[in-house]
Write a protein that holds these residues in place. Structure first.
Motif, mmCIF file in Angstrom:
data_model
loop_
_atom_site.group_PDB
_atom_site.id
_atom_site.type_symbol
_atom_site.label_atom_id
_atom_site.label_comp_id
_atom_site.label_asym_id
_atom_site.label_seq_id
_atom_site.Cartn_x
_atom_site.Cartn_y
_atom_site.Cartn_z
ATOM 1 N N PRO A 50 36.208 48.144 41.737
ATOM 2 C CA PRO A 50 37.404 48.236 40.894
ATOM 3 C C PRO A 50 38.532 47.333 41.381
ATOM 4 O O PRO A 50 38.570 46.963 42.553
ATOM 5 C CB PRO A 50 37.814 49.711 41.003
ATOM 6 N N SER A 51 39.426 47.011 40.485
ATOM 7 C CA SER A 51 40.582 46.186 40.821
ATOM 8 C C SER A 51 41.367 46.846 41.965
ATOM 9 O O SER A 51 41.579 48.053 41.954
ATOM 10 C CB SER A 51 41.461 46.072 39.572
ATOM 11 N N GLY A 52 41.748 46.058 42.941
ATOM 12 C CA GLY A 52 42.548 46.565 44.057
ATOM 13 C C GLY A 52 41.739 47.177 45.188
ATOM 14 O O GLY A 52 42.290 47.773 46.111
ATOM 15 N N CYS A 53 40.395 47.028 45.149
ATOM 16 C CA CYS A 53 39.570 47.669 46.191
ATOM 17 C C CYS A 53 39.413 46.787 47.428
ATOM 18 O O CYS A 53 38.784 47.193 48.399
ATOM 19 C CB CYS A 53 38.203 48.051 45.626
ATOM 20 N N GLY A 54 39.964 45.582 47.407
ATOM 21 C CA GLY A 54 39.959 44.762 48.619
ATOM 22 C C GLY A 54 38.953 43.623 48.649
ATOM 23 O O GLY A 54 38.701 43.050 49.712
ATOM 24 N N LYS A 55 38.424 43.234 47.503
ATOM 25 C CA LYS A 55 37.422 42.153 47.471
ATOM 26 C C LYS A 55 38.030 40.826 47.922
ATOM 27 O O LYS A 55 37.465 40.124 48.764
ATOM 28 C CB LYS A 55 36.833 42.010 46.052
ATOM 29 N N SER A 56 39.201 40.492 47.352
ATOM 30 C CA SER A 56 39.839 39.223 47.729
ATOM 31 C C SER A 56 40.280 39.268 49.191
ATOM 32 O O SER A 56 40.174 38.275 49.914
ATOM 33 C CB SER A 56 41.052 38.943 46.846
ATOM 34 N N THR A 57 40.754 40.427 49.617
ATOM 35 C CA THR A 57 41.158 40.579 51.023
ATOM 36 C C THR A 57 39.970 40.292 51.938
ATOM 37 O O THR A 57 40.103 39.616 52.966
ATOM 38 C CB THR A 57 41.673 42.021 51.263
ATOM 39 N N ASP A 168 35.999 33.479 44.293
ATOM 40 C CA ASP A 168 36.723 34.676 43.854
ATOM 41 C C ASP A 168 36.951 34.610 42.346
ATOM 42 O O ASP A 168 37.858 33.906 41.887
ATOM 43 C CB ASP A 168 38.064 34.773 44.598
ATOM 44 N N GLU A 169 36.137 35.323 41.605
ATOM 45 C CA GLU A 169 36.211 35.327 40.136
ATOM 46 C C GLU A 169 36.404 33.912 39.591
ATOM 47 O O GLU A 169 37.337 33.658 38.815
ATOM 48 C CB GLU A 169 37.364 36.211 39.662
ATOM 49 N N PRO A 170 35.517 32.988 39.979
ATOM 50 C CA PRO A 170 35.786 31.586 39.648
ATOM 51 C C PRO A 170 35.730 31.288 38.153
ATOM 52 O O PRO A 170 36.356 30.351 37.692
ATOM 53 C CB PRO A 170 34.674 30.834 40.386
ATOM 54 N N THR A 201 33.084 39.154 41.350
ATOM 55 C CA THR A 201 33.177 39.194 39.882
ATOM 56 C C THR A 201 33.380 40.630 39.394
ATOM 57 O O THR A 201 32.994 41.586 40.066
ATOM 58 C CB THR A 201 31.916 38.590 39.219
ATOM 59 N N HIS A 202 33.998 40.737 38.212
ATOM 60 C CA HIS A 202 34.104 42.048 37.556
ATOM 61 C C HIS A 202 33.006 42.214 36.518
ATOM 62 O O HIS A 202 32.890 43.268 35.902
ATOM 63 C CB HIS A 202 35.470 42.177 36.860
ATOM 64 N N ASP A 203 32.242 41.157 36.321
ATOM 65 C CA ASP A 203 31.259 41.134 35.241
ATOM 66 C C ASP A 203 29.871 41.422 35.824
ATOM 67 O O ASP A 203 29.291 40.587 36.524
ATOM 68 C CB ASP A 203 31.337 39.731 34.603
HETATM 69 N N1 LIG Z 1 49.309 40.274 51.541
HETATM 70 C C1 LIG Z 1 49.335 41.527 51.098
HETATM 71 N N2 LIG Z 1 50.361 42.369 51.411
HETATM 72 C C2 LIG Z 1 50.367 43.635 50.993
HETATM 73 N N3 LIG Z 1 49.392 44.199 50.259
HETATM 74 C C3 LIG Z 1 48.347 43.427 49.924
HETATM 75 C C4 LIG Z 1 48.262 42.050 50.314
HETATM 76 N N4 LIG Z 1 47.106 41.540 49.839
HETATM 77 C C5 LIG Z 1 46.501 42.536 49.166
HETATM 78 N N5 LIG Z 1 47.242 43.670 49.224
HETATM 79 C C6 LIG Z 1 46.887 44.967 48.645
HETATM 80 O O1 LIG Z 1 45.570 45.302 49.061
HETATM 81 C C7 LIG Z 1 44.843 45.889 47.995
HETATM 82 C C8 LIG Z 1 43.568 45.090 47.779
HETATM 83 O O2 LIG Z 1 43.919 43.842 47.209
HETATM 84 P P1 LIG Z 1 42.841 42.753 46.813
HETATM 85 O O3 LIG Z 1 43.580 41.605 46.227
HETATM 86 O O4 LIG Z 1 41.991 42.479 47.977
HETATM 87 O O5 LIG Z 1 41.990 43.546 45.692
HETATM 88 P P2 LIG Z 1 40.822 43.033 44.759
HETATM 89 O O6 LIG Z 1 39.657 43.941 44.967
HETATM 90 O O7 LIG Z 1 40.609 41.580 44.966
HETATM 91 O O8 LIG Z 1 41.427 43.304 43.313
HETATM 92 P P3 LIG Z 1 41.231 42.475 41.936
HETATM 93 O O9 LIG Z 1 39.861 42.849 41.455
HETATM 94 O O10 LIG Z 1 42.298 43.017 41.043
HETATM 95 O O11 LIG Z 1 41.378 41.017 42.237
HETATM 96 C C9 LIG Z 1 45.780 45.913 46.789
HETATM 97 O O12 LIG Z 1 46.348 47.190 46.701
HETATM 98 C C10 LIG Z 1 46.839 44.896 47.119
HETATM 99 O O13 LIG Z 1 48.097 45.251 46.577
#
Ligand SMILES: Nc1ncnc2c1ncn2[C@@H]1O[C@H](COP(=O)(O)OP(=O)(O)OP(=O)(O)O)[C@@H](O)[C@H]1O
Ligand SMILES: [Mg+2]
Length: 272
Positions: A50-57, A168-170, A201-203
């Motif tokens: 799900p969105s916000g679960c930390g994939k990009s992190t 990342d979701e290219p 990806t979300h797809d």
């Molecule tokens: N630099 C940052 N400072 C503070 N919070 C952050 C930072 N980077 C990410 N977050 C938080 O960490 C959580 C995970 O973010 P992330 O971007 O990794 O999610 P995601 O799985 O990639 O979401 P999406 O599918 O929407 O791209 C989110 O709640 C975001 O707000």
């Protein structure tokens, strides 16, 4: 790195972010929780959740742009410390330089490496032809379509032959037809290359069409909920992936698990 060692390894990774906004309310936020993952060389791994679960992190940690609060991320056996320029990173935003032509954008990495102009031109020309952009070499990014810009971003990274490509979701913002064409091109560029790809990806259809393995993150704080081996052999026909006999049941299984996480996120938002 020994041959049996994973190319990427995350061990007991936790990430806490502290919001910068309000001096009186600097709440700590747990973004990733006990993430453990090993990726072998040459694998195509899709990350979903799900969105916000930390994939990009998580991708940012492999790229060395974000450090774990606890735990360790290893790349080719060594802990990632500082920016990891060895891995290619294609972000959602294509990040082409607007003041450079397509060809100059594609040549950038070779320029950094000090490859002479004639060599650069020949190599860039090869990649530009591979993705059907011949004739557009001297166009600037604003003169290209969204799909063309994505192709340019892809070959700009592949030209320096990174062993690992983080994506990342290219293809996120593209129309459905262009996406499938790009998926097909990506598979053709990747197959036989020995490179590892981590593809967010979300797809789910895209994840199934492309990956060897799907790694599902739970809702925040993200942890790995499940890993699935995609039961479809290669080479794949991305245009007719739905028609594969194993597709339907596998899709239903992955979607059931993902839906649970998405519904929980929706309920949590409503209760706030
Ligand atoms: N630099 C940052 N400072 C503070 N919070 C952050 C930072 N980077 C990410 N977050 C938080 O960490 C959580 C995970 O973010 P992330 O971007 O990794 O999610 P995601 O799985 O990639 O979401 P999406 O599918 O929407 O791209 C989110 O709640 C975001 O707000
Ligand atoms: Mg993201």
């Amino acid at each position: 790195m020994s041959p049996s060692q994973p190319i990427i390894e995350a061990r007991e990774v936790f990430k806490v972010f502290t919001a910068q906004g309000n001096r009186h309310d600097r709440r700590a936020f747990l973004a990733l929780h006990d993430v453990n993952l090993a990726v072998d060389a040459g694998r195509f791994v899709a990350l979903v959740g799900p969105s916000g679960c930390g994939k990009s992190t998580f991708l940012n940690m492999i790229a060395g742009l974000v450090r774990p609060t606890e735990g360790i991320v290893r790349y080719k056996g060594a802990p990632v410390e500082g920016v990891n320029t060895d891995a290619g990173y294609i972000t959602q935003d294509d990040n082409l330089f607007p003041w450079r032509t397509l060809q100059e954008n594609v040549e950038v990495a070779l320029e950094f490496r000090g490859v002479p102009a004639t060599g650069r031109r020949a190599e860039a020309g090869k990649y530009i032809a591979m993705v059907g952009l011949g004739g557009f070499e001297h166009h600037f990014p604003h003169e290209l379509s969204g799909g063309m810009r994505k192709r340019a971003a892809l070959i700009r990274t592949l030209i320096y032959e990174p062993d690992v490509v983080l994506m990342d979701e290219p293809f996120g913002p593209l129309d459905a037809q262009t996406r499938v064409i790009l998926q097909d091109e990506l598979l053709k560029l990747w197959e036989g290359s020995g490179k590892s790809i981590l593809f967010v990806t979300h797809d789910l259809v895209e994840a199934i069409a492309l990956a060897d393995e799907i790694v599902m993150f739970s809702r925040a704080p993200g942890t790995i909920k499940r890993r699935y081996t995609v039961p479809i052999s290669r080479p794949r026909d991305v245009f007719r992936i739905h028609a594969h006999p194993a597709f339907g049941d596998f899709y239903d299984q992955v979607w059931r698990d993902l839906k649970e996480e998405i519904i929980e996120v929706a309920l949590e938002v409503r209760e706030r």
